[in-house]
Design a protein around this motif. Structure first.
Motif, short mmCIF file in Angstrom:
data_model
loop_
_atom_site.label_atom_id
_atom_site.label_comp_id
_atom_site.label_asym_id
_atom_site.label_seq_id
_atom_site.Cartn_x
_atom_site.Cartn_y
_atom_site.Cartn_z
N ILE A 11 0.78 -1.68 -0.32
CA ILE A 11 0.16 -0.28 -0.39
C ILE A 11 0.69 1.17 0.41
O ILE A 11 1.05 2.10 -0.86
CB ILE A 11 -0.61 -0.40 1.04
CG1 ILE A 11 -2.10 -1.07 1.38
CG2 ILE A 11 -1.97 1.43 1.11
CD1 ILE A 11 -3.39 -1.02 0.62
N LYS A 14 2.10 1.74 -3.32
CA LYS A 14 1.60 2.53 -4.08
C LYS A 14 0.92 3.57 -4.03
O LYS A 14 0.86 4.35 -5.25
CB LYS A 14 -0.05 1.55 -3.92
CG LYS A 14 -1.22 2.37 -5.15
CD LYS A 14 -2.70 1.28 -4.25
CE LYS A 14 -3.77 1.87 -5.60
NZ LYS A 14 -5.08 1.01 -4.18
N ALA A 15 0.94 4.12 -2.89
CA ALA A 15 1.11 5.20 -2.73
C ALA A 15 2.07 6.69 -3.37
O ALA A 15 2.48 7.75 -3.78
CB ALA A 15 0.75 5.53 -0.64
N ALA A 18 1.77 6.85 -6.89
CA ALA A 18 0.34 7.61 -6.60
C ALA A 18 1.41 8.97 -6.96
O ALA A 18 0.98 9.95 -7.64
CB ALA A 18 -0.83 7.44 -6.63
N VAL A 54 -2.96 12.94 -2.29
CA VAL A 54 -3.35 11.61 -2.84
C VAL A 54 -2.43 10.39 -2.13
O VAL A 54 -3.41 9.03 -1.60
CB VAL A 54 -2.94 11.30 -4.54
CG1 VAL A 54 -1.05 11.32 -4.96
CG2 VAL A 54 -2.81 10.01 -4.67
N ILE A 55 -0.94 10.27 -1.51
CA ILE A 55 -0.15 9.33 -0.63
C ILE A 55 -1.51 9.30 1.13
O ILE A 55 -2.02 8.16 1.37
CB ILE A 55 0.63 10.32 0.49
CG1 ILE A 55 1.83 10.17 -0.94
CG2 ILE A 55 0.97 9.20 0.99
CD1 ILE A 55 2.88 10.84 -0.51
N GLU A 57 -4.89 10.37 1.28
CA GLU A 57 -6.60 9.19 0.70
C GLU A 57 -5.72 7.59 0.44
O GLU A 57 -6.90 6.93 0.96
CB GLU A 57 -6.47 9.68 -0.51
CG GLU A 57 -7.42 10.99 0.02
CD GLU A 57 -7.89 12.23 -1.71
OE1 GLU A 57 -7.43 11.06 -3.01
OE2 GLU A 57 -8.25 12.67 -1.75
N THR A 58 -4.72 6.95 -0.08
CA THR A 58 -4.51 5.85 -0.58
C THR A 58 -4.20 5.02 0.63
O THR A 58 -5.38 3.93 1.22
CB THR A 58 -3.00 6.42 -1.49
OG1 THR A 58 -3.74 6.94 -2.49
CG2 THR A 58 -3.07 4.27 -2.04
N GLN A 61 -7.35 4.73 2.33
CA GLN A 61 -8.54 3.74 2.19
C GLN A 61 -8.40 2.73 2.55
O GLN A 61 -9.44 1.56 2.69
CB GLN A 61 -8.62 3.92 0.45
CG GLN A 61 -9.88 3.19 0.03
CD GLN A 61 -9.55 3.89 -1.73
OE1 GLN A 61 -8.76 4.63 -2.40
NE2 GLN A 61 -10.74 3.38 -2.21
N ALA A 62 -7.23 1.90 1.99
CA ALA A 62 -6.90 0.68 3.08
C ALA A 62 -6.63 0.73 4.80
O ALA A 62 -7.02 -0.16 5.15
CB ALA A 62 -5.31 0.88 2.26
#
Length: 340
Positions: A11, A14-15, A18, A54-55, A57-58, A61-62
């Motif tokens: 995760i 992914k962050a 992004a 965006v970090i 939020e990513t 969310q997880a």
């Protein structure tokens, strides 16, 4: 990446990617970038803020129950009392970025009960991904990282960072700089501490030192260094470096030699900062200063005093303070209790 990665590390990656995509897009047209100042020579751009958003939020969310400590928004997001805290610098090296100098990175670390467990530093301009999970080693893309094997400071390449904020003691730093410079093979200052720490882990540097850094500058890099077999601490060799605003790192032998040189400067730096703070009393604090003050204020009064003598930091012992009740000297939880 061929090896299986921890879900939380995935995760974080992914962050970071992004955020890196936002940074790379913005780098193509720097002329239209909106830039503000947090203080003299201390910049924040709309890219820092968009990347941080965006970090966060990513990550949330997880893991909606986790806490957040981020450079631009502090602790506004996430759960304040969680044992899990993500420590984020969305764009380390903002000054480099806004000038088009391609040395900057995204830094994300996850601390559990005050101990960093996952770390990612992503260099978007080179698509280089440094990452580590506590106890599983450090990697650059698919390659396992190890610190350099050099043992003599006179053969070593050392990284550093220059002071640049109002109130920094430039003369004091120049004395340190001169002393280290005369005893090593070379000094470098690219301007992004998160990458500097990764360069120690990769063996590009043999050591690194800097003053004035914040937790989000060094949390991820600290785990990457220790998982690569290196050591990191404050100028006197103790492990409470995250909130001391001084850090030294390196391969074990070079680290020890740097601590010998830098330890006399440790108390002097703290005295200088205290005098500077007193001189600027009444001035409006920057968001960064306000956050640092709030973190110090949240520290428990009964926190144990740091050890007087230099100590070695065992592999994987880099600690990041995650909540107001944790301290960076907190011992590592037993393996059987850790959820990793």
């Amino acid at each position: 990446m061929s090896q299986a990665l921890h879900p939380m590390l995935n995760i974080a990656i992914k962050a970071a990617r992004a955020a890196g995509a936002i940074i790379n897009r913005a780098s193509l047209d720097l002329d239209i970038l909106r830039i503000n100042t947090k203080g003299p020579n201390d910049f924040v751009s709309e890219v820092d803020q968009a990347a941080e958003q965006v970090i966060i939020e990513t990550l949330l969310q997880a893991y909606p129950g986790h806490g957040i400590l981020a450079e631009e928004s502090g602790r506004e997001h996430g759960a304040r009392n969680s044992e899990y805290v993500w420590i984020i610098d969305p764009l380390d090296g903002t000054t480099n970025f806004i000038h088009g100098f391609p040395v900057y990175a995204v830094s994300i670390a996850l601390a559990h009960r005050g101990v960093v467990q996952q770390a990612v530093v992503y260099d978007p301009s080179r698509n280089d991904l440094f990452y580590a999970t506590r106890g599983r080693g450090a990697f650059l893309n698919d390659r396992r990282l190890r610190v350099s094997k050099r043992t003599r400071l006179q053969d070593a390449l050392i990284g550093t960072g220059f002071p640049f904020r109002r109130g920094d003691n430039f003369k004091r730093y120049m004395k340190m700089f001169e002393e280290v410079m005369q005893q090593c093979a070379g000094l470098r200052r690219p301007g992004a501490a998160a990458l500097d720490l990764c360069y120690v882990a990769a063996g590009y540097y043999d050591g690194f030192f800097e003053t004035g850094l914040n937790p989000w500058d060094i949390a991820a890099g600290s785990l990457i260094i220790t998982e690569a077999g290196g050591l990191i601490g404050n100028f006197t060799g103790e492990s409470d470096y995250l909130y001391q605003r001084e850090v030294v790192a390196g391969s074990p032998r070079i680290y020890g030699q740097l601590v010998q040189i830098l330890s006399p400067y440790s108390r002097v730096i703290k005295a200088d900062e205290a005098e500077g703070a007193a001189a600027e009393a009444g001035a409006q604090a920057t968001p960064e200063q306000a956050l640092a003050d709030s973190l110090k204020a949240e520290a428990p009064a009964e926190a144990p005093a740091p050890k007087k003598g230099p100590v070695r930091i065992r592999k994987g012992e880099a600690a990041a303070s995650s909540t107001g009740t944790d301290t960076v000297n907190q011992p590592t939880p037993p393996a059987e209790d850790a959820p990793f």
